[in-house]
Design a protein around this motif. Structure first.
Motif: not given
Length: 77
Positions: A1-11
């Protein structure tokens, strides 16, 4: 979940550089995290870093699960 959040955070808005700095701070010890936040010009509104702003006023909301290690999981091994 963490990686997914950081991957999508700039959006979610804001600047990628600030998101990168927040991720580095979240993965660091307290002293280094403070240095990263200060040098990036990030304004931390909550003591747990769940709500931050950049110098332009853009809002960055971080879920608690990216800021601390899980305590309810069993380690393999």
């Amino acid at each position: 979940m963490r990686d997914e959040f950081w991957d999508t955070a700039p959006h979610y808005g804001g600047q990628k550089e600030i998101w990168d700095a927040l991720r580095a701070a979240a993965d660091s010890d307290l002293a280094l995290a403070q240095t990263i936040v200060d040098s990036a010009g990030i304004i931390v509104s909550n003591s747990d870093m769940t709500l931050c702003y950049d110098e332009r006023g853009a809002k960055y909301e971080l879920p608690k699960y990216v800021l601390s290690e899980p305590t309810n999981l069993i380690r393999d091994g």
